[in-house]
Design an enzyme around this catalytic site. Structure first.
Site, short mmCIF file in Angstrom:
data_model
loop_
_atom_site.label_atom_id
_atom_site.label_comp_id
_atom_site.label_asym_id
_atom_site.label_seq_id
_atom_site.Cartn_x
_atom_site.Cartn_y
_atom_site.Cartn_z
N SER A 54 31.63 8.27 -7.33
CA SER A 54 32.30 7.22 -6.57
C SER A 54 32.18 5.84 -7.19
CB SER A 54 31.74 7.21 -5.14
OG SER A 54 32.22 6.12 -4.40
N TYR A 102 26.06 21.20 -12.64
CA TYR A 102 25.42 20.06 -11.99
C TYR A 102 24.86 20.53 -10.66
CZ TYR A 102 24.47 15.59 -9.84
OH TYR A 102 23.83 14.55 -9.24
N ASP A 190 18.55 5.91 -8.19
CA ASP A 190 17.98 7.11 -7.56
C ASP A 190 16.47 7.08 -7.37
OD1 ASP A 190 20.61 7.65 -8.12
OD2 ASP A 190 20.25 9.60 -9.02
N GLU A 416 23.48 5.84 -21.44
CA GLU A 416 23.38 5.66 -20.00
C GLU A 416 22.57 4.40 -19.68
OE1 GLU A 416 22.42 8.65 -16.22
OE2 GLU A 416 21.85 9.22 -18.27
#
Length: 448
Positions: A54, A102, A190, A416
């Site tokens: 998202s 995943y 996270d 990342e």
């Protein structure tokens, strides 16, 4: 998609070299985004993250809007196609052919069995930070004529309003004026230290057999632990088993996060702009943005010099300085802007010659510059801080961050995240929002 023209700085040799560098970075960024395109949307990374995420898609669309507003609009259209009846935009829209790649995947959530979830796609039941109206407005600004021709704002305004109503309604669990997240994954950060205390009371005895395909694409020392994953899955199972209805009275993880709520306020301001463009009243959106900004003041921790998270189950404040607590700088009338800037430039974050903004207090004993959200610098966070600094008038500091975002992205194969001081790459590579935001920085200062 086309590589950008660059602005003329007077024809100096240094300017010409910078222009070539910007073109090279843009071309490399575009190549990553093309490789990660999947017909209707962009995956964050082909191996580690094979679905549509998202808030990733919103950041990706912001970068894409600089070169292809139509492609950026498609990105958001694909995300809105997974919207639930209650307004939520799901954390993930799953590719049914990649379910084994995943975890937790579509077979875990089984969302099409949940009342109010879309039946034509499988999604997660959780959400992510609401940067979507901000992205939609930037897409429109990039090519207003094309946006109007495609009725882009008209098609998406009501969907965004519904999304915000969900967050300001069902997710304001204690009437504070702030939305609660119900899982660390919803924060986008996270395993941030912000969640450590509440995570201690979360059971780790999930029913799901923990499969970790993520460890095939990133070192275990750069990812949350198996113990943490057991707790993540326990919460996801409980939320799913209550049909994701936000009405579980004893649910143990309800956190008010400054990052999440700042982006809700920023997106309400974007909705005010969208409403104005459509000839609709902007006042209600401005009022909601002011209300969220005022409610955020309850999350300010003076001894940290930044905002932090609050446990909505008992009102306890978390006394840890993270990049989440600096993101309120995006709000231009912030009462504590000077204090946040001092903290940003001080030893907790940028004060030790950091190249990008650490995700966690560099003076903390448990700071780890290689471990996910417990110390490394993330490109989206540093980009948002650069936007905030520009708005606050700190143009040189903003340019410093922008330049490092673009340079480190290209030099390190679009990682990342990176070590804030050395720029060493961590996590997966060819990461889409890294490429998109590196692309966005190459256009900074040029017309949309």
């Amino acid at each position: 998609m086309n590589t950008p023209a660059t602005t003329d700085d007077g024809g100096t040799a240094a300017g010409a070299a910078a222009a070539v560098g910007a073109r090279q970075i843009a071309a490399q960024s575009i190549a990553v985004l093309e490789a990660n395109w999947r017909t209707t949307h962009t995956v964050p990374a082909g191996g580690l993250y094979p679905h549509q995420w998202s808030w990733d898609s919103a950041f990706i669309a912001i970068g894409l809007s600089r070169i292809s507003p139509r492609r950026a609009g498609q990105e958001m259209d694909a995300l809105f196609a997974g919207q639930w009846d209650d307004g939520r935009l799901p954390q993930i829209i799953f590719d049914p052919y990649r379910d084994a790649d995943y975890a937790p995947g579509a077979s875990f959530w089984q969302s099409s069995r949940i009342p109010g979830a879309p039946k034509h796609v499988e999604t997660a039941g959780l959400v992510q930070p609401p940067n979507h109206a901000w992205a939609v407005w930037k897409i429109h600004q990039a090519d207003p004529a094309e946006s109007r021709r495609r009725s882009f704002l008209e098609r998406n305004y009501s969907k965004l309003v519904h999304w915000h109503e969900y967050l300001s309604g069902r997710r304001d669990r204690n009437g504070s004026g702030l939305a609660c997240i119900v899982h660390p994954w919803e924060s986008g950060t996270d395993n941030s230290p912000l969640w450590d205390t509440v995570m201690k009371r979360i059971p780790g005895n999930c029913k799901t057999v923990l499969n970790r395909p993520d460890l095939q694409h990133a070192d275990a020392g750069e990812r949350p632990s198996q113990k943490e994953y057991g707790k993540y899955f326990w919460m996801a199972e409980r939320y799913r088993d209550h049909n994701c209805d936000d009405a579980d009275p004893d649910y143990p993880f309800l956190m008010e996060d400054p990052l999440f709520n700042t982006l809700l306020a920023v997106s309400e301001l974007a909705l005010a702009e969208i409403a104005g463009e459509l000839g609709l009243p902007a006042g209600p959106h401005l009022e909601r943005a002011r209300g969220i900004s005022a409610a955020l003041e309850a999350l300010y921790v003076p001894e940290l010099g930044c905002y932090s998270a609050r446990d909505a189950t008992d009102g306890t404040m978390v006394h840890k300085a993270t990049v989440n607590g600096l993101i309120p700088l995006l709000l231009t009338e912030l009462p504590h802007a000077d204090a946040l800037l001092e903290t940003l430039y001080g030893p907790r974050f940028m004060g030790n010659n950091a190249l990008m903004v650490p995700s966690y207090d560099a003076t903390a004993e448990d700071h780890n510059p290689a471990l996910y959200w417990r110390g490394p610098a993330w490109f989206n966070m540093s980009w948002m801080v650069s936007v905030a600094l520009e708005q606050q008038g700190h143009t040189e500091k903003a340019a410093f961050l922008r330049n490092n975002i673009a340079r480190l992205a290209a030099e390190q194969d679009f990682p990342e995240y990176v070590d804030p001081w050395t720029g060493a790459a961590h996590g997966t590579r060819s990461f889409s929002w890294t490429a998109a935001l590196a692309l966005e920085t190459t256009y900074h200062g040029s017309p949309s």
